[in-house]
Structures are given as C-alpha cells and as structure tokens.
Design an enzyme around this catalytic site. Structure first.
Site, short mmCIF file in Angstrom:
data_model
loop_
_atom_site.label_atom_id
_atom_site.label_comp_id
_atom_site.label_asym_id
_atom_site.label_seq_id
_atom_site.Cartn_x
_atom_site.Cartn_y
_atom_site.Cartn_z
N GLU A 1 6.55 -3.44 16.71
CA GLU A 1 7.03 -3.28 15.33
C GLU A 1 8.54 -3.09 15.35
O GLU A 1 9.06 -2.26 16.09
CB GLU A 1 6.35 -2.09 14.66
CG GLU A 1 6.94 -1.66 13.32
CD GLU A 1 6.98 -2.78 12.29
OE1 GLU A 1 8.06 -2.98 11.69
OE2 GLU A 1 5.95 -3.44 12.08
N GLY B 1 3.65 -9.33 7.94
CA GLY B 1 3.78 -8.81 6.59
C GLY B 1 4.56 -9.66 5.61
O GLY B 1 4.63 -10.88 5.71
N HIS C 1 -22.58 15.19 -15.01
CA HIS C 1 -22.00 15.38 -16.35
C HIS C 1 -21.26 16.71 -16.39
O HIS C 1 -21.78 17.71 -15.89
CB HIS C 1 -23.11 15.38 -17.39
CG HIS C 1 -22.65 15.72 -18.78
ND1 HIS C 1 -22.02 14.80 -19.59
CD2 HIS C 1 -22.69 16.89 -19.48
CE1 HIS C 1 -21.72 15.37 -20.74
NE2 HIS C 1 -22.11 16.63 -20.70
N LEU D 1 -3.16 -6.57 -0.28
CA LEU D 1 -3.56 -5.17 -0.46
C LEU D 1 -3.69 -4.53 0.91
O LEU D 1 -4.20 -5.15 1.85
CB LEU D 1 -4.90 -5.08 -1.20
CG LEU D 1 -4.94 -5.66 -2.62
CD1 LEU D 1 -6.37 -5.75 -3.11
CD2 LEU D 1 -4.10 -4.80 -3.56
N ALA D 2 -3.27 -3.27 1.02
CA ALA D 2 -3.32 -2.60 2.32
C ALA D 2 -4.73 -2.53 2.85
O ALA D 2 -4.98 -2.74 4.04
CB ALA D 2 -2.73 -1.19 2.19
N HIS D 3 -5.69 -2.24 1.97
CA HIS D 3 -7.07 -2.11 2.45
C HIS D 3 -7.65 -3.45 2.88
O HIS D 3 -8.54 -3.48 3.73
CB HIS D 3 -7.97 -1.40 1.43
CG HIS D 3 -7.84 -1.85 0.02
ND1 HIS D 3 -6.74 -1.54 -0.76
CD2 HIS D 3 -8.67 -2.53 -0.79
CE1 HIS D 3 -6.92 -2.04 -1.97
NE2 HIS D 3 -8.08 -2.65 -2.01
N THR E 1 4.94 -1.96 5.11
CA THR E 1 5.27 -1.92 3.68
C THR E 1 4.48 -0.85 2.94
O THR E 1 5.05 -0.07 2.16
CB THR E 1 5.00 -3.29 3.04
OG1 THR E 1 5.89 -4.26 3.61
CG2 THR E 1 5.21 -3.25 1.53
N VAL F 1 4.21 -3.63 -13.56
CA VAL F 1 3.69 -2.65 -14.52
C VAL F 1 3.66 -1.24 -13.94
O VAL F 1 3.78 -0.25 -14.69
CB VAL F 1 2.29 -3.05 -15.06
CG1 VAL F 1 2.34 -4.38 -15.77
CG2 VAL F 1 1.24 -3.04 -13.98
N GLY G 1 5.07 -9.16 -14.68
CA GLY G 1 4.12 -8.21 -15.27
C GLY G 1 2.87 -8.05 -14.45
O GLY G 1 1.80 -7.71 -14.98
#
Length: 462
Positions: free
Chosen positions: A38, A143, A439, A313-315, A45, A185, A180
């Site tokens: 690395e 990446g 609940h 997405l990281a996952h 990121t 966002v 957007g």
C-alpha cells in the site's frame, strides 16, 4: 521483511483498501503466505477519505440539528455554532482509532505489509521500493479517486473534491454541489446542518438516481423541507471564478453562484501507469475486467474493489476480497449477487435499499406480475418519537418473494440488515409476517410492511 526474489508468496496484493486488506486477512487466516502493498495508509478510501470520516461529519451535523431543534422535545438548549476544528478533531480521532486497530489486526495475522508505490511487473510479481515481490497469484486492489469533467479543474480551493471537503478549514457560507448521487447528497446534508446554503446540481431527473424513484422523490421532499436547493434534469456546462467564489452555468443557460463548488460526480478507477495493460490485463475505461469470481483474463491475476466495475461500496470490496482469498485457498466459492448487497445513503433522512427497484422488477417479470406496497413511517411509534418521516416500500413478484426493499427515514440504514436477509433468502411476505418484531422499534415498521403485504395489516390501512 521478506520481500526479495528469493521469497515467493502465495498471494501478493497491490492495494491496502477494503478489498485488499480483506483478502489479506482472510488469506492469512486460511494459511496463505500473504504480502500486502500500500502506497498510502492501510484502510484506503473508506477509512481515510470516504465512509468513516463522512459519517462522522454527518453525525456532527445531526448533533447541530438536535441542538437547534431540541425545544420541540421540551428541552431548551442554546446553539452557539460549529467549531470546525473540533469537528475535525472528533472525526480524526474516530479514523485514527480504527486505523490503529486495523494495523494491529494485519500484524497479528502475520501478513507481510510493505509500504510503497507498487507496480505490476509480471503476471506473478509487483515491484515496490526497488525490489521485486514474487507471488503465485497477484490481486489488484488499487481503488479509485474522485472524478471530474473535461475542462473542470479541481483546484482544491474554490473547486474542490470530496477529499478536500473532508479537511476544509471552515464552514462555507454557500456551496454548489455538482452531482446528486450518494457523495453529493451526503455532503449537502452535512453542510446544511452546519449552516451552509446548499444547491445540488444533478443532470439526471432525480437525486440518488440509481434508487427506486419513490425513494428519490421522498428524499427530494425532505430536502425541500430542510431548505436544501437542487436543480434536476440539466447537465453542467462550465464553471468560472467570480470575485467571491464560483459561478456554475448549466446547459440551458441557468447559472448559480456560491463560495465553493464541490465536484461529486463519482469516483474513477486507479489503474493508469501501474503496468496492468503491459502485462496483458484487460481493461475497459480504466476498470479492470473480471468474471464473477473476480478473475481477470490473466490466469494468475485477480482484481477487486473500486478498480472493477461493480458497486463502489466498502462492504462489496470486503466480500470480493474474501471471495478471492477463499478461492485461492481451495474453498468452494459462490459469485456475489450484487442486487443482494445492502445500499445506504447516510444523508438526513437516510435512504436504504436492497434488491431491485419497482421499475426493474416490471422490466424483468412484467408489469402485471409485480406488486408494490408502501408503509408510511407515520404509523410507526418509534419513528413518531424520533419525529422522522418516510416510507418503507416493498416490491414483490406476485404470489412470490420480495425482490426489493426501499426505505427512507432517519436510521433506516440500521434496518437494512433484516431487509438483506429477506431478499437474499427469497422470503415470502407471509413468512416475514410470522416473525415478531419488537415494539416500539423502527425495525417493527419492516415487519408491519410485510404484514400488510401478506394481507393482514395491523397499524396501517388496507
């Protein structure tokens, strides 16, 4: 450190972000001798310029909003403003703690960690720091970086990327956000909470355009209520400096002015100049081309994460890295169903989803074979307590499984875990309706939505 030509690792990984370090950890766990290279900081990121720091900013913004609005709950507070240095201190402490933990984890698994800028030098080796690291297999995981548009120069001052926005030493008085999608966002939400006058410019017809249209419309309604402005359906033409900031002109001639322009049009792969094409690795627009098992066209090379054209997405990177490590260790592996990956946009309110949109379902199964149901959070006790608005929308194949769960509302990201199980186990509404949900919780709203879809609504109308 054994990193000369006399040592041959089972797996050499170029890139220590989510996909790379997940492969390293799982590979070492399975007995592979792993080298991880690395050039910047372990974690990539997500840890340093994405998921973690942005969510810290968003949480700080949430605290600011709560301080301003606490009187609606009968609590009197005074909001004295945003200490941006203090916000960065909090954010950096979160990142630092996770970074130290990750470094310790990699060391504990006895992964050979090499810090330096690596370059693929053969189908089985990477050159770094003047030395050649040999491996039986190489995993590319280099990446992505923020993208821009032709003629739009990111100067780090008035025209900035998300990387610059994470270290901005002030709260801007006004900002135009170009894009957007998720990044746009989320920054719009955080900056509005800090007190910035925000305008989002999105060329497509909705915010978060990859989400179900209902989710986009709900978010747009919420943003209007919060005073976040946006312009949809017209593309960017140019940006120019003004005496006080930046002017953005759209293709229809409309202009907007602000102190800064955040370019948030997505991220592009880091592949240029790293030796990929020289070694015969197939690429497309900079992305490395892979099959469903993350294999490239070169037998000894795989690729994962933002470098390949899957969900950024990281996952997803974690899952892809684990898949490669397990495949190389001889375990049976199953290709990733990318529709089954949970997706969360952490603005206020949050947008969370798994599965396919109603439009996609109609395209696949036919309009007459698709059933959609909306459950309004107004009927959910915990959401009323939190004073959040939104909906849970279920998309079902008629008389069959739920193929899409789309949620808008505060904390909906915490509900997407069960939604993921519902989709990936191909659950029928009646099967979910049999489960008893606690609940009062927001999780209960997911159960109530399935009760309604199963034909036995409780706290909702037919």
């Amino acid at each position: 450190m054994a990193n000369d030509a006399s040592t041959v690792f089972d797996l050499v990984i170029l890139g220590g972000g989510s996909g790379g370090y997940a492969a390293a950890l799982r590979g070492a766990q399975l007995g592979l001798d792993v080298a991880l290279i690395e050039k910047n900081k372990l974690g990539g990121t997500c840890l340093h310029n994405g998921c973690i720091p942005t969510k810290a900013l968003l949480h700080a913004g949430e605290i600011a909003d709560q301080a301003r609005e606490s009187e609606q709950f009968g609590i009197k507070t005074t909001f004295d403003g945003v200490d941006i240095a203090g916000v960065h201190k909090y954010k950096d402490e979160v990142v630092s703690g996770l970074y130290k933990g990750l470094q310790g984890l990699v060391a504990s698994r006895k992964v050979t960690y090499i810090e330096g800028a690596g370059r693929l030098s053969s189908p089985t080796s990477v050159d770094v720091n003047g030395q050649r690291v040999q491996g039986r297999h190489v995993l590319l995981a280099t990446g992505s970086v923020p993208k821009s548009l032709p003629g739009l120069v990111i100067d780090g001052d008035r025209i900035i990327s998300s990387d610059h926005a994470l270290t901005l030493d002030r709260v801007p008085k006004s900002a135009i956000i170009l894009g957007g999608g998720v990044i746009g966002v989320e920054f719009a939400s955080a900056w509005k909470s800090f007190g910035t006058d925000v305008t989002v410019v999105e060329g497509l017809k909705h915010l978060v355009p990859v989400e179900d249209e209902n989710s986009s419309k709900l978010l747009e309604r919420a943003f209007r209520k919060r005073g976040i402005k946006f312009n949809l359906g017209t593309f960017f033409e140019k940006a120019e400096y003004t005496p006080d900031g930046v002017r953005v002109t759209l293709a229809d001639g409309k202009t907007f002015e602000a102190e800064i322009l955040l370019v948030a049009i997505g991220r592009g792969p880091v592949s240029e100049g790293l030796g990929y094409e020289e070694q015969g690795v197939a690429t497309d627009r900079g992305y490395v081309v892979v099959d469903e098992y993350m294999r490239t066209n070169v037998e000894t090379i795989s690729a994962v994460g933002d470098l390949v054209p899957t969900l950024q997405l990281a996952h997803v990177g974690f899952a892809e890295g684990i898949l490669v490590a397990e495949r190389l260790a001889g375990l049976k592996t199953v290709p990733i169903d990318y529709d089954g990956v949970p997706r969360v946009t952490y603005c206020h309110p949050e947008v969370a989803s798994v599965g396919i949109t109603e439009a996609k379902a109609k395209e696949i199964y036919g309009a007459d074979k698709v059933v959609a149901l909306k459950y309004n959070l107004a009927g959910n006790g915990k959401s009323k307590i939190l004073k959040t608005a939104g909906e849970i929308k279920l998309v079902q194949v008629k008389d069959g499984a739920v193929v899409g769960v789309h949620m808008v509302g505060d904390r909906m990201g915490e509900q997407v875990g069960e939604a993921q199980l519902i989709y990936n186990w191909e659950a029928l509404p009646a099967e979910v309706a049999q489960l008893i949900h606690a609940h009062p919780t927001q999780n209960e709203a997911l159960g109530e939505a399935h009760l309604a879809l199963a034909g036995k609504p409780l706290h909702s109308h037919d």
